[in-house]
Each structure stands twice: as C-alpha cells, then as structure tokens.
Design an enzyme around this catalytic site. Structure first.
Site, PDB file in Angstrom:
ATOM      1  N   ARG A 100      22.769  29.176 -44.314  1.00 23.47           N
ATOM      2  CA  ARG A 100      22.350  28.680 -43.005  1.00 23.47           C
ATOM      3  C   ARG A 100      21.772  27.267 -43.092  1.00 23.47           C
ATOM      4  O   ARG A 100      20.752  27.043 -43.745  1.00 23.47           O
ATOM      5  CB  ARG A 100      21.321  29.623 -42.375  1.00 23.47           C
ATOM      6  CG  ARG A 100      21.015  29.242 -40.925  1.00 23.47           C
ATOM      7  CD  ARG A 100      20.006  30.172 -40.279  1.00 23.47           C
ATOM      8  NE  ARG A 100      19.827  29.815 -38.876  1.00 23.47           N
ATOM      9  CZ  ARG A 100      19.109  28.775 -38.440  1.00 23.47           C
ATOM     10  NH1 ARG A 100      18.486  28.007 -39.304  1.00 23.47           N
ATOM     11  NH2 ARG A 100      19.028  28.502 -37.160  1.00 23.47           N
ATOM     12  N   HIS A 102      22.159  23.506 -40.403  1.00 22.18           N
ATOM     13  CA  HIS A 102      22.835  23.073 -39.183  1.00 22.18           C
ATOM     14  C   HIS A 102      24.118  22.257 -39.388  1.00 22.18           C
ATOM     15  O   HIS A 102      25.106  22.492 -38.702  1.00 22.18           O
ATOM     16  CB  HIS A 102      21.862  22.308 -38.279  1.00 22.18           C
ATOM     17  CG  HIS A 102      20.804  23.175 -37.660  1.00 22.18           C
ATOM     18  ND1 HIS A 102      19.859  23.856 -38.400  1.00 22.18           N
ATOM     19  CD2 HIS A 102      20.562  23.483 -36.370  1.00 22.18           C
ATOM     20  CE1 HIS A 102      19.077  24.544 -37.592  1.00 22.18           C
ATOM     21  NE2 HIS A 102      19.479  24.341 -36.355  1.00 22.18           N
ATOM     22  N   LYS A 147      35.735  26.410 -24.656  1.00 21.03           N
ATOM     23  CA  LYS A 147      35.514  27.860 -24.499  1.00 21.03           C
ATOM     24  C   LYS A 147      34.748  28.385 -25.715  1.00 21.03           C
ATOM     25  O   LYS A 147      35.320  29.014 -26.606  1.00 21.03           O
ATOM     26  CB  LYS A 147      36.858  28.581 -24.304  1.00 21.03           C
ATOM     27  CG  LYS A 147      36.718  29.988 -23.716  1.00 21.03           C
ATOM     28  CD  LYS A 147      38.046  30.495 -23.211  1.00 21.03           C
ATOM     29  CE  LYS A 147      38.041  31.964 -22.868  1.00 21.03           C
ATOM     30  NZ  LYS A 147      37.194  32.334 -21.738  1.00 21.03           N
ATOM     31  N   GLU A 180      31.387  27.060 -11.126  1.00 19.72           N
ATOM     32  CA  GLU A 180      32.279  28.204 -11.354  1.00 19.72           C
ATOM     33  C   GLU A 180      31.435  29.449 -11.494  1.00 19.72           C
ATOM     34  O   GLU A 180      30.199  29.395 -11.466  1.00 19.72           O
ATOM     35  CB  GLU A 180      33.129  27.979 -12.606  1.00 19.72           C
ATOM     36  CG  GLU A 180      32.293  27.811 -13.865  1.00 19.72           C
ATOM     37  CD  GLU A 180      33.106  27.505 -15.119  1.00 19.72           C
ATOM     38  OE1 GLU A 180      34.276  27.894 -15.199  1.00 19.72           O
ATOM     39  OE2 GLU A 180      32.531  26.885 -16.034  1.00 19.72           O
TER      40      GLU A 180
HETATM   41  N1  PLP Z   1      35.199  30.087 -16.273  1.00 15.19           N
HETATM   42  C1  PLP Z   1      34.511  30.688 -17.242  1.00 15.19           C
HETATM   43  C2  PLP Z   1      33.095  30.267 -17.504  1.00 15.19           C
HETATM   44  C3  PLP Z   1      35.104  31.707 -18.008  1.00 15.19           C
HETATM   45  O1  PLP Z   1      34.410  32.296 -18.990  1.00 15.19           O
HETATM   46  C4  PLP Z   1      36.445  32.095 -17.721  1.00 15.19           C
HETATM   47  C5  PLP Z   1      37.102  33.150 -18.492  1.00 15.19           C
HETATM   48  O2  PLP Z   1      36.565  33.713 -19.387  1.00 15.19           O
HETATM   49  C6  PLP Z   1      37.122  31.447 -16.693  1.00 15.19           C
HETATM   50  C7  PLP Z   1      36.474  30.441 -15.989  1.00 15.19           C
HETATM   51  C8  PLP Z   1      38.530  31.811 -16.342  1.00 15.19           C
HETATM   52  O3  PLP Z   1      39.425  31.375 -17.344  1.00 15.19           O
HETATM   53  P1  PLP Z   1      40.830  32.077 -17.579  1.00 15.19           P
HETATM   54  O4  PLP Z   1      41.568  32.004 -16.276  1.00 15.19           O
HETATM   55  O5  PLP Z   1      41.478  31.259 -18.629  1.00 15.19           O
HETATM   56  O6  PLP Z   1      40.548  33.493 -17.981  1.00 15.19           O
END
Ligand code: PLP
Length: 287
Positions: A100, A102, A147, A180
């Site tokens: 561990r 960073h 992601k 979102e």
């Molecule tokens: N926004 C967020 C924060 C998400 O976590 C997701 C899907 O997990 C989406 C939007 C939708 O993305 P997708 O259409 O690729 O599943």
C-alpha cells in the site's frame, strides 16, 4: 446451479471468488468497471462498452489486462458457464496488487474480475406507472466521465433515495442543473415535445444506453437536443425517464413532490423503450 466467477485467469465458484487484501481497487478504488446487458442470449452494445472500458483504463493509465479477443472469449465463457440468457456481465479492472502506497506501483499487473448474473425484466405495470426520483446535491469529483469503482457519492445518493421511498436520486450541480442519476442518465421531454439530455462532458458518465437512445431518437425522427436542464425545468416537464444498460428506459413520474405529466409513463419514453428493446433483440447484439 452454482454461479461461477472469473478472477485473474481462473473460473472459480462465486462463493470462493476473492481478491487480495492489497488489491488497489479494494484500498484506493483504483480501478474501473463495465456492465454489459445480456438480452435473450446475446450481449447488447458489447463493443461500445469495451471501447469505454479502454477509455477509462487509458484515462487512469491502467494497462489492459488482456487483449480484446481474449476478453471477449472470457465474457462468452462466463455466460456459458452461468447459463445466462437475460442478465448482465460485470467486469472490473484494477491497477493490481501492491504494497500500500499512493503512487502507481512499478510492477503490479492489472487485475481482472468478472461476474455474471440473471436479472428479471420489470413488469409492464411498473413501467406504466413509472418511478419516483428525489433530487440531491452532486458532490462527486470532476471526472465523472471515467467509469471508476469510486462510487461512494452514488452509494450514498441511492441509499437516500431508498430511504425516501424513491427509485433513484438525480444529482444537481451548483448551477441548479441535473447532471445524472446515481447509476443512470437523466432525460426529460419538454411541454413542446423536445427530448433533452445533458451533453456528455466530464460531469456525467456518457452512458452507452444514452448513446444508443440518441441514435434511435434520430432514426425515429424525434426532436432532441443535448443540453443542461434545471431541476425546476424537469419538474415542469411533460415526461422524464432514466436510462442505463439494465434500466433501458425507465419512466419517471415523480421528482421530489412534483408529479410529472399525468403521473403515468409518457409516450416518448415508452416509444424509446420499445425501440431500445427491438434494438437489443436485433441490431445491438453480438453473437
Ligand atoms: N451514469 C452513471 C453514474 C452510471 O453509473 C451509469 C451506469 O452504470 C450510467 C449513467 C448509465 O450508463 P450505461 O447506459 O452505459 O449503463
């Protein structure tokens, strides 16, 4: 039948699927993930999901865990072993296991885990009635386009929604605009019939379902625009819905205390949901 997971080169019983305590995903959320829909025996939008995985890895300078053909064959083998016809594949790549500290470790190999599970499609009545969302402040970082598995604000937001009897929480930025949901993209249809979703920059995840829906909207001749909208505008909208690989298009009929439209799923959202399911059963599939 017991579930099988894939962990760093091995297919193992799901109950025994484990990673090392010094995996950087576990210690630092130093990793990325993807969720791919499996619909009627085939993956939907597989290649765009893998392209986004590559992009997320690139942005964080994590090496590819394996070649794309190898990854695709693991995905298929996992579906075969778990006999999934309708469900999802979850895959996660972290920077690997290292003492561990960073900074990036010198010699760590990226770690890949993959699971697959069945999901049930929501009943028609649930779709017709739509779901409730609440609004919360967006407290996330400035790279929501990646992601990553660092999902704590999303977890807290979804929990707040559940405790409020809602399905999802719409996050609102400092300008009062909806970014979102916690695991979905947000859409509205204005009173004059225009479909709106926020444009994809670093403040949202550019959903693969979002991109497919924009293409389908174009094909269906719908009027749409990618722009920010305020929470107030959403509450006045004729329709609202959320999208993701597993929600497809799910109508939203209440935002906080405001009822949307006539309180039932709207025709634009339902039409796009049908178009998406046709796409998932046809052009969006890979064998
Ligand atoms: N926004 C967020 C924060 C998400 O976590 C997701 C899907 O997990 C989406 C939007 C939708 O993305 P997708 O259409 O690729 O599943």
């Amino acid at each position: 039948m017991s579930r099988i997971a894939y962990v760093n080169g091995r297919y193992v019983p799901h109950a025994d699927a484990a990673v090392h305590v010094e995996d950087r995903g576990y210690q630092f959320a130093d990793g990325v993930y993807e969720v791919v829909l499996v619909y009627d025996g085939a993956m939907v939008d597989e290649l765009p999901h893998l392209d986004r995985l590559d992009r997320s890895l690139g942005e964080l300078r994590i090496a590819q865990p394996m070649t794309r053909p190898a990854l695709r064959s693991v995905m298929r083998e996992l579906l075969r072993r778990n006999r999934i016809r309708t469900g999802l594949i979850y895959m996660q790549v972290t920077r690997g296991v290292a003492r561990r500290d960073h900074p990036f470790p010198k010699n760590a190999e990226p770690a890949l885990v993959m699971t697959a599970k069945r999901i049930a499609l929501p009943a028609a009545a649930a779709i017709e009635n739509g779901v409730k969302v609440i609004s919360i402040r967006d407290i996330r970082w400035e790279r929501c386009d990646i992601k990553t598995v660092a999902l704590l604000p999303n977890v807290l937001g979804k929990q707040q929604a559940r405790e409020a009897g809602a399905h999802e929480a719409w996050q609102v930025d400092d300008a009062g605009c909806v970014t979102e949901g916690t695991s979905t993209n947000a859409w509205i249809v204005t009173k004059d019939g225009e479909l709106i979703t926020r444009s994809a920059n670093q403040s949202i995840l550019n959903g693969i379902t979002r991109l497919s829906l924009l293409r389908l909207a174009e094909q269906e001749g719908l009027r749409f625009v990618e722009r920010s909208f305020t929470l107030e505008e959403a509450k006045q909208a004729r329709e609202a819905f959320i999208s993701s690989a597993t929600a497809f298009v799910t109508p939203v009929t209440q935002i906080d205390d405001a009822v949307i439209g006539n309180g039932k799923a709207g025709s634009v959202g339902l039409g796009l949901r049908r178009a998406y399911l046709d796409y998932a059963a046809g052009a969006g599939r890979t064998a």
